[in-house]
Design an enzyme around this catalytic site. Structure first.
Site, PDB file in Angstrom:
ATOM      1  CG  HIS A  45     -18.949  67.547 -30.369  1.00 13.91           C
ATOM      2  ND1 HIS A  45     -19.154  68.344 -28.968  1.00 13.91           N
ATOM      3  CD2 HIS A  45     -17.971  68.435 -30.847  1.00 13.91           C
ATOM      4  CE1 HIS A  45     -18.295  69.661 -29.059  1.00 13.91           C
ATOM      5  NE2 HIS A  45     -17.610  69.541 -29.923  1.00 13.91           N
ATOM      6  CD  GLU A  72     -14.869  66.487 -32.490  1.00 10.35           C
ATOM      7  OE1 GLU A  72     -13.957  67.670 -32.603  1.00 10.35           O
ATOM      8  OE2 GLU A  72     -15.004  66.275 -31.404  1.00 10.35           O
ATOM      9  CG  ASP A  74     -11.345  68.846 -29.712  1.00  9.93           C
ATOM     10  OD1 ASP A  74     -11.595  69.424 -30.589  1.00  9.93           O
ATOM     11  OD2 ASP A  74     -12.313  68.447 -29.055  1.00  9.93           O
ATOM     12  CG  HIS A  87     -12.680  71.157 -26.635  1.00 11.85           C
ATOM     13  ND1 HIS A  87     -12.786  72.598 -25.669  1.00 11.85           N
ATOM     14  CD2 HIS A  87     -13.040  71.536 -27.551  1.00 11.85           C
ATOM     15  CE1 HIS A  87     -13.179  73.457 -26.606  1.00 11.85           C
ATOM     16  NE2 HIS A  87     -13.362  72.886 -27.811  1.00 11.85           N
ATOM     17  CD  GLU A 166     -10.906  71.341 -33.690  1.00 11.49           C
ATOM     18  OE1 GLU A 166     -11.877  70.818 -33.290  1.00 11.49           O
ATOM     19  OE2 GLU A 166     -10.757  72.536 -33.497  1.00 11.49           O
TER      20      GLU A 166
HETATM   21  O1  G3P Z   1     -14.708  70.391 -34.287  1.00 15.77           O
HETATM   22  C1  G3P Z   1     -15.765  71.185 -34.555  1.00 15.77           C
HETATM   23  C2  G3P Z   1     -16.407  71.078 -33.200  1.00 15.77           C
HETATM   24  O2  G3P Z   1     -15.812  70.296 -32.342  1.00 15.77           O
HETATM   25  C3  G3P Z   1     -16.584  72.505 -32.652  1.00 15.77           C
HETATM   26  O3  G3P Z   1     -15.402  72.897 -32.039  1.00 15.77           O
HETATM   27  O4  G3P Z   1     -14.860  73.849 -29.893  1.00 15.77           O
HETATM   28  O5  G3P Z   1     -16.178  71.724 -29.928  1.00 15.77           O
HETATM   29  O6  G3P Z   1     -14.042  71.741 -30.883  1.00 15.77           O
HETATM   30  P1  G3P Z   1     -15.182  72.483 -30.635  1.00 15.77           P
HETATM   31 CA    CA Z   2     -13.715  69.576 -32.152  1.00 20.72          CA
END
Ligand code: G3P
Ligand code: CA
Length: 374
Positions: A45, A72, A74, A87, A166
């Site tokens: 993440h 991962e 954003d 993010h 994302e």
């Molecule tokens: O992308 C899913 C996970 O990352 C949770 O959301 O707010 O951390 O982007 P967030």
């Molecule tokens: Ca995310």
């Protein structure tokens, strides 16, 4: 979680009416295998963001070399059209924008050109926030473009992780889905992989599941499916306004609680049917799974509504969908969510999750950071 909570407009996805082939009777592991996605999947993440500043080279290099299945990120877009990882909906928490551009410190990231973004220090905040994990070499780390993250993913011959991307606040970036397709295509990441499924953990970034696309936004999911029909997609799930309707309309402010995690832990979908409707929509829009939130044992800033209760995961599996839960860092929670039936986990601590899954990293986070000069 969604950066801002607002209503989705649902017309476009409903018009598209697309769905992927049903696998209602298949086991989740077989579903994952068919999509080229490890089971359970280890999704780093924002990189290995417990040990290094999120979304920077340090975090992604570390996640890759620890052996995470996916990096991962954003995705946002600069004022001059370059895709990059961030993010939040502004730069304040994770950069020194308030010092470098005080008059624009509250502006969204797309108010900045890439050259401006590249002047920002995206590492020092981490040293201040987490002094026990601070490193002098984190000072001055830059924001990364998508191209630079792809370079990192491709940079270790022994292990090529996939990309788990994302679309963040997609309504703010019209055409983001097409821009993403163009970049992935130009870099060869939409070409058929060398295998139809991942042959061991090191091959994820070369297999059919080398890219997974994720979004909280149903419109963006529909657009992603239109642009990249063959790429696996996940609809992220959240209880709140414009998302899964909550059983209680009480706000955090009115709850009298001082701990947001405690408030979120009380939240439930309005009904079984309401939860199922979101899962059904994910499938109808072309997703291969959902990405629900979790309530964490120790609470904290990443503890939200428990959307991975066994009946919820069972319903998703019965529809032929996978479940990738966010964001889980502790062994007690790994055990809990895996026991409840999830098929993959977003984690800031890929080393801890890999160890739990008996897929230990080749070296410690400290050793790997030092090898990279951090
Ligand atoms: O992308 C899913 C996970 O990352 C949770 O959301 O707010 O951390 O982007 P967030
Ligand atoms: Ca995310």
């Amino acid at each position: 979680m969604p950066v801002t909570l607002r209503k989705n407009t649902l017309l476009l996805p409903l018009l598209l009416g697309l769905s992927h082939p049903a696998h209602a009777t298949s086991a989740p592991a077989a579903l994952a295998s068919a999509a080229g996605i490890p089971h359970p999947a280890v999704i780093a993440h924002r990189g290995a963001s417990f040990d290094a500043p999120e979304s920077t080279a340090a975090a992604y290099l570390l996640a890759r070399d620890l052996g995470a299945d996916y990096l991962e990120l954003d995705l946002q877009r600069s004022n001059d059209g370059v895709l990059f990882a961030l993010h939040d909906d502004n730069l304040q928490r994770t950069t020194d924008v308030a010092t470098k551009f005080p008059e624009r410190k509250d502006s969204p990231a797309n108010a900045f050109t890439l050259a401006e973004l590249k002047t920002l220090d995206a590492g020092s905040w981490f040293n201040t926030a987490y002094p026990q994990r601070a490193r002098p070499a984190f000072v001055g780390l830059p924001i990364l473009t998508l191209d630079e993250i792809i370079d990192i993913a491709q940079g270790n011959p022994a292990h090529t992780p996939g990309l788990y991307i994302e679309t963040k606040e997609p309504a703010q970036f019209p055409g983001l889905e097409r821009d993403l397709k163009n970049t992935l295509q130009a870099r060869g990441w939409l070409s058929p992989g060398g295998s139809t499924q991942a042959k061991g953990e090191g091959a994820v970034g070369q297999g059919k599941g080398r890219v997974v696309l994720q979004t909280f936004d149903k419109n963006s999911l529909a657009l992603l499916h239109k642009e990249m029909p063959q790429v696996p997609k996940i609809l992220l799930l959240w209880v709140g306004d414009g998302y899964i309707k909550a059983k209680s309309e009480q706000t955090f402010a009115a709850s009298g609680l001082t701990d947001k995690a405690a408030f979120y832990a009380q939240q439930q979908p309005h009904s079984t049917a309401e939860f199922q409707r979101w899962v059904d929509d994910a499938k109808a829009l072309g997703a291969i799974g959902t990405g629900p939130s979790a309530a964490l044992t120790g609470g904290g800033a990443q503890s939200y509504a428990d959307l991975v209760q066994p009946w919820m995961n069972q319903y998703s599996h019965d529809q032929g969908l996978l479940v990738h839960v966010y964001t889980v860092d502790a062994a007690v929670d790994f055990k809990h969510v895996l026991g409840a039936g999830v098929d993959g986990l977003f984690t800031n601590r890929p080393d801890a999750l890999l160890e739990y899954l008996q897929r230990p990293a080749p070296a410690s986070a400290t050793e790997l950071l030092e090898r990279h000069g951090y």
